[in-house]
Design an enzyme around this catalytic site. Structure first.
Site, PDB file in Angstrom:
ATOM      1  N   GLY A   1      -0.520  14.209  -6.410  1.00 17.69           N
ATOM      2  CA  GLY A   1      -0.573  14.473  -4.956  1.00 17.69           C
ATOM      3  C   GLY A   1      -1.790  14.001  -4.275  1.00 17.69           C
ATOM      4  O   GLY A   1      -1.943  14.212  -3.008  1.00 17.69           O
TER       5      GLY A   1
ATOM      6  N   PRO B   1      -0.648  11.659 -11.204  1.00 14.20           N
ATOM      7  CA  PRO B   1      -0.826  10.889  -9.954  1.00 14.20           C
ATOM      8  C   PRO B   1       0.072   9.616  -9.804  1.00 14.20           C
ATOM      9  O   PRO B   1       0.461   8.896 -10.930  1.00 14.20           O
ATOM     10  CB  PRO B   1      -2.171  10.253 -10.282  1.00 14.20           C
ATOM     11  CG  PRO B   1      -2.450  10.128 -11.645  1.00 14.20           C
ATOM     12  CD  PRO B   1      -1.657  11.213 -12.550  1.00 14.20           C
TER      13      PRO B   1
ATOM     14  N   ARG C   1       0.560   7.919  -6.171  1.00 12.23           N
ATOM     15  CA  ARG C   1       0.330   7.191  -4.959  1.00 12.23           C
ATOM     16  C   ARG C   1      -1.224   6.931  -5.095  1.00 12.23           C
ATOM     17  O   ARG C   1      -1.378   5.519  -4.678  1.00 12.23           O
ATOM     18  CB  ARG C   1       0.480   8.168  -3.905  1.00 12.23           C
ATOM     19  CG  ARG C   1       0.083   7.453  -2.335  1.00 12.23           C
ATOM     20  CD  ARG C   1      -0.028   8.327  -1.407  1.00 12.23           C
ATOM     21  NE  ARG C   1       1.081   9.678  -1.391  1.00 12.23           N
ATOM     22  CZ  ARG C   1       2.289   9.432  -0.713  1.00 12.23           C
ATOM     23  NH1 ARG C   1       2.582   8.406   0.049  1.00 12.23           N
ATOM     24  NH2 ARG C   1       2.985  10.464  -0.810  1.00 12.23           N
TER      25      ARG C   1
ATOM     26  N   TYR D   1       9.421   8.841   7.211  1.00 12.67           N
ATOM     27  CA  TYR D   1       8.605   9.977   7.292  1.00 12.67           C
ATOM     28  C   TYR D   1       7.788   9.541   8.450  1.00 12.67           C
ATOM     29  O   TYR D   1       6.645  10.332   9.037  1.00 12.67           O
ATOM     30  CB  TYR D   1       7.714   9.883   6.305  1.00 12.67           C
ATOM     31  CG  TYR D   1       8.143  10.065   4.970  1.00 12.67           C
ATOM     32  CD1 TYR D   1       8.881  10.959   4.410  1.00 12.67           C
ATOM     33  CD2 TYR D   1       8.067   8.881   3.980  1.00 12.67           C
ATOM     34  CE1 TYR D   1       9.300  10.884   3.108  1.00 12.67           C
ATOM     35  CE2 TYR D   1       8.486   8.947   2.721  1.00 12.67           C
ATOM     36  CZ  TYR D   1       9.220   9.880   2.375  1.00 12.67           C
ATOM     37  OH  TYR D   1       9.773  10.312   0.886  1.00 12.67           O
TER      38      TYR D   1
ATOM     39  N   CYS E   1      20.678  -2.866  11.187  1.00 11.97           N
ATOM     40  CA  CYS E   1      21.104  -2.195  12.616  1.00 11.97           C
ATOM     41  C   CYS E   1      21.016  -0.744  12.491  1.00 11.97           C
ATOM     42  O   CYS E   1      21.936   0.134  12.553  1.00 11.97           O
ATOM     43  CB  CYS E   1      22.493  -2.413  12.542  1.00 11.97           C
ATOM     44  SG  CYS E   1      23.009  -4.196  12.077  1.00 11.97           S
ATOM     45  N   GLU E   2      19.866  -0.557  12.658  1.00 13.54           N
ATOM     46  CA  GLU E   2      19.426   0.992  13.015  1.00 13.54           C
ATOM     47  C   GLU E   2      18.202   0.980  13.763  1.00 13.54           C
ATOM     48  O   GLU E   2      17.155   0.409  13.531  1.00 13.54           O
ATOM     49  CB  GLU E   2      19.005   1.774  11.729  1.00 13.54           C
ATOM     50  CG  GLU E   2      19.798   1.954  10.558  1.00 13.54           C
ATOM     51  CD  GLU E   2      20.872   3.014  10.373  1.00 13.54           C
ATOM     52  OE1 GLU E   2      20.525   4.106  11.187  1.00 13.54           O
ATOM     53  OE2 GLU E   2      21.840   3.143   9.618  1.00 13.54           O
TER      54      GLU E   2
END
Ligand code: LLP
Length: 425
Positions: free
Chosen positions: A240, A275, A277, A317, A348-349
């Site tokens: 985190g 951990p 990230r 996000y 295509c979004e």
């Protein structure tokens, strides 16, 4: 912090010009720094050395086998969440005694595989799961080592998709339920052994306060359980720890350790950290190439060859990733020559926007960009959407670089598919 630096107008990873890699393997390509990975791991190790923690890198953040091997070789354990990650962890040579397994939905088969592999610990997320583990362990004649993942109901102050320790979250067992479970039903579960507790309150958390509050709450539980004469040997604090994507001021490993150690030491438990990230996030970038510059009603776009199928964080996000030209033209370095662009992918979004409103120099077809902070939850979340092959991965070590995953091929797009004749006649 990390080993991606601009030198004489060129982006370097350690001592290799990133452009050279892109020329050799094409784009999009993930490039990781060996030194940054190891350095982040060792910073945590040093910061917590008083407790000799078991640091289990979270495979979900970056499951590249070479990365797992690099970290395992330095003494890391691995935090896994599936049978697939167990397979990878074992293939990476991780001693099973350094593997911890969390997930709200472990299947019976996954449980059996992990029992047979003799992993260090199951982080159990519900009473029903505990009973399933007990049953499977009993059948195999094993005692399953277990930590209860408790939900301390603290607010981690992060994105709502990556907060995991509040009351309404699907993760973990409420503290009171854990206590009554241990005091009651557990006695009948003869094939499990309680090692301790597991916490993971969320991801990209930049302050120590939520961790401290969670430790306090679980600390009171540990005290009460011990008063019942039961041993609690381990506390797993989860992952985190936040990193810098934009202007965050996350805590260093040292500052984090200094803040939480006074609360951890009195508990007299051994410590596990998970951990992901913190170790891998800033150790990787995604290199992409401009396909077109496009202007519409007052808006400027750089259409690039990487998209949400390669890096989904911005789309999923609204995450911010810094974007820098791989080669900067000195004449355009000053900000008044720059203009605001949306950096968009080919998918295509409408959500396929990697970066919004970034002041960038005038770039054209073939110019390359680096998307920073892409080492965690980058490649692992990539997909084949829109018939796209997943990118290559490269690790730089000093002045050398190594291809550690080939770009997928067109044949990979059809792997496993069959069309029985009866369907088309
Ligand atoms: N332990 C457990 C039980 C976890 O669920 C996670 C992450 C970690 C450790 C590692 O957390 P970290 O140190 O990396 O924050 N895809 C999202 C992040 C999802 C995190 C899921 N759990 C993103 O791209 O931000």
């Amino acid at each position: 912090m990390h080993d991606f630096k601009l030198r004489r107008g060129q982006l370097y990873c350690e001592r290799v010009a990133v452009n050279r890699i892109a020329e050799a393997v094409a784009t999009p390509v993930y490039v990781y720094s060996h030194h940054t990975l190891v350095d982040h791991f060792q910073k945590l190790q040093r910061a917590f050395r008083r407790l000799h923690p078991m640091i289990c890198f979270s495979v979900k953040a970056n499951g590249n086998l070479a990365i797992l091997k690099i970290l395992v070789g330095r003494g890391a354990g691995l935090d896994i969440v599936s049978g697939g990650e167990l397979y990878k962890a074992l293939r990476a040579g991780c001693p099973p005694g350094r593997i911890v397994y969390a997930s709200v939905g472990k299947s019976r088969q996954e449980i059996r595989e992990a029992l047979r592999a003799k992993i260090f610990c199951f982080n159990v997320e519900s009473i029903a799961e505990l009973e399933a583990i007990n049953e499977e362990a009993g059948r195999l004649g094993r005692i399953a080592p277990v930590a209860l993942r408790v939900n301390p109901d603290v607010e981690a102050h992060t994105h709502r998709y990556i907060t995991t320790g509040t009351a309404e979250s699907k993760f973990g067992i409420p503290l009171a339920q854990a206590e009554s479970l241990i005091a009651g039903r557990w006695r009948a579960l003869a094939s499990t052994r309680l090692l301790g507790f597991h916490l993971h309150i969320g991801s990209q958390i930049t302050k120590a306060a939520p961790f401290i509050e969670a430790i306090r709450r679980v600390g009171r539980l540990i005290e009460r359980i011990r008063r019942r004469g039961m041993q609690i040997e381990w506390l797993n604090l989860g992952g985190g720890l936040g990193i810098v994507y934009k202007a965050e001021r996350p805590q260093t490993a040292q500052a984090f350790a200094e803040a939480v150690l006074p609360h951890l030491l009195p508990l007299k438990t051994r410590l596990i950290l998970e951990p992901g990230r913190f170790i891998a996030g800033n150790a990787g970038v995604l290199i992409t190439q401009v396909l077109y510059r496009k202007e519409t009603h007052g808006k400027r776009f750089l259409v690039v060859d990487a998209g949400m199928s390669d890096l989904i964080r911005p789309a999923l996000y609204g995450a911010y990733h810094e974007v820098v030209p791989v080669i900067s033209d000195k004449r355009q370095a000053t900000s008044d020559k720059r203009q605001a662009y949306d950096v968009v992918g080919p998918i295509c979004e409408s959500a396929d926007v990697l970066a919004r409103d970034r002041r960038l120099p005038t770039l054209g077809e073939g110019d390359r960009l680096a998307i920073l902070g892409a080492g965690a939850y980058g490649f692992v979340m990539a997909s084949n959407y829109n018939g796209r092959t997943r990118p290559a991965e490269v690790i730089v070590k000093g002045s050398r670089w190594f291809l550690v995953r080939k770009r997928e091929t067109r044949a990979d797009l059809l792997r496993g598919e069959t069309t029985p004749a009866a369907l088309t006649t």
